[in-house]
Design a protein around this motif. Sequence first.
Motif, PDB file in Angstrom:
ATOM      1  N   PRO A  84       0.848  -1.193   0.000  1.00 64.23           N
ATOM      2  CA  PRO A  84       0.000   0.000   0.000  1.00 64.23           C
ATOM      3  C   PRO A  84       0.888   1.249   0.000  1.00 64.23           C
ATOM      4  O   PRO A  84       1.081   1.878   1.037  1.00 64.23           O
ATOM      5  N   SER A  86       1.986   5.067  -0.531  1.00 64.05           N
ATOM      6  CA  SER A  86       1.162   6.281  -0.350  1.00 64.05           C
ATOM      7  C   SER A  86       0.989   7.101  -1.619  1.00 64.05           C
ATOM      8  O   SER A  86       0.062   7.905  -1.698  1.00 64.05           O
ATOM      9  N   SER A 140      -3.307  -2.034   7.700  1.00 63.30           N
ATOM     10  CA  SER A 140      -4.107  -1.058   8.451  1.00 63.30           C
ATOM     11  C   SER A 140      -5.102  -0.332   7.544  1.00 63.30           C
ATOM     12  O   SER A 140      -6.232  -0.082   7.945  1.00 63.30           O
ATOM     13  N   ARG A 141      -4.674  -0.024   6.332  1.00 70.82           N
ATOM     14  CA  ARG A 141      -5.557   0.734   5.434  1.00 70.82           C
ATOM     15  C   ARG A 141      -6.791  -0.064   5.030  1.00 70.82           C
ATOM     16  O   ARG A 141      -7.782   0.507   4.601  1.00 70.82           O
ATOM     17  N   ASN A 142      -6.700  -1.369   5.132  1.00 71.47           N
ATOM     18  CA  ASN A 142      -7.823  -2.229   4.737  1.00 71.47           C
ATOM     19  C   ASN A 142      -8.568  -2.848   5.915  1.00 71.47           C
ATOM     20  O   ASN A 142      -9.373  -3.758   5.718  1.00 71.47           O
ATOM     21  N   ASN A 145     -12.103  -2.975   5.122  1.00 66.84           N
ATOM     22  CA  ASN A 145     -12.498  -3.380   3.766  1.00 66.84           C
ATOM     23  C   ASN A 145     -13.178  -4.743   3.906  1.00 66.84           C
ATOM     24  O   ASN A 145     -12.559  -5.803   3.772  1.00 66.84           O
ATOM     25  N   HIS A 164      -6.272  -0.065  11.991  1.00 67.61           N
ATOM     26  CA  HIS A 164      -6.137   1.225  11.307  1.00 67.61           C
ATOM     27  C   HIS A 164      -5.639   2.261  12.307  1.00 67.61           C
ATOM     28  O   HIS A 164      -6.000   2.211  13.485  1.00 67.61           O
TER      29      HIS A 164
END
Length: 296
Positions: A84, A86, A140-142, A145, A164
């Motif tokens: 992921p 940035s 963390s970003r997902n 999801n 996250h």
Amino acid sequence: MVIENKVPGKDVLSSDLTDKFPLVAKKSHDHFSKFEISGVEFGGSLIPVFAGPNMIESENLIFEIAHSVKNSGAHFLRGGAFKPLSFPYRSEKYNETRHDGLNWMYQAGQDANIPIITEVMDQRLVQDIAAVTDIIQIGSRNMQNYPLLTECAKTQKPLMLKRHYGASLRDWLGAAEYLLVEGNEKVILCERGMSIPHTHRETSRFSLDLQVIPAAKELTHLPIVTDPSHATFWNPWVKSMSLASVAAGADGVMLEVHPNPSEAAVDPLQPLNFEDFAKTISAMDSVARSIKRRVL
Ligand code: PEP
Ligand code: MN
């Protein structure tokens, strides 16, 4: 009354434990999950260490790191083939190695006899990654999801769910319930730093939430590990936060390791070099033994 519906001082309601995340919630005060992943025990006296580069930059790099961290006592090799990143622009160095990287990591793990963990970001790649990895990492970003969580859980592979950097414990445990509801019981939580206004250095972005370890253990039976590398973003602080994680009750620690940290293609301020990793894991073992656990 609201107060009766609350676990005092938490944003988790007592009804959440039965209605929102009953599978994640502890059934009794001393209920803690214990399970094995590729021969490594989680939730027992051992505190496993995950170590490796941020990104699987090349075949040579991942082989060199695999052997070094294994020799120092690491239990899992970490590294990202699908990252992921940035920003969308790529150069020769700042470039995901994708299926090549995944294959190199698999080979390196076999060669050094160490199981592997790697991140999946895209539902379309879940099967490819599940076919070779010992643990699927959900970044963390997902964390929220949900279709990706469900797809990963259905593989019945062991999973690591990173928190996250802005998520409450309630939302994190809710996300974990999406994994358990698919019948997947080998789920590890990972605290990787919160985004807060004061991070003590201009370069730092996050702060390790050590307090979430005892907080999570009041509510859930799942093992919880920390990632001091991502949390501190600054390798001089990684050793102390690793020792503190062990002292605070963490069930594992994830550490970035690179032979030349300043040359790392991604996040060059945070990895430990080989020597510092060896010193850190040995010091973690000393702290662990003082609380009747062990790292080595
Ligand atoms: C990682 O572990 O490689 C990573 C990208 O971590 P996070 O999802 O916590 O940022
Ligand atoms: Mn990163």
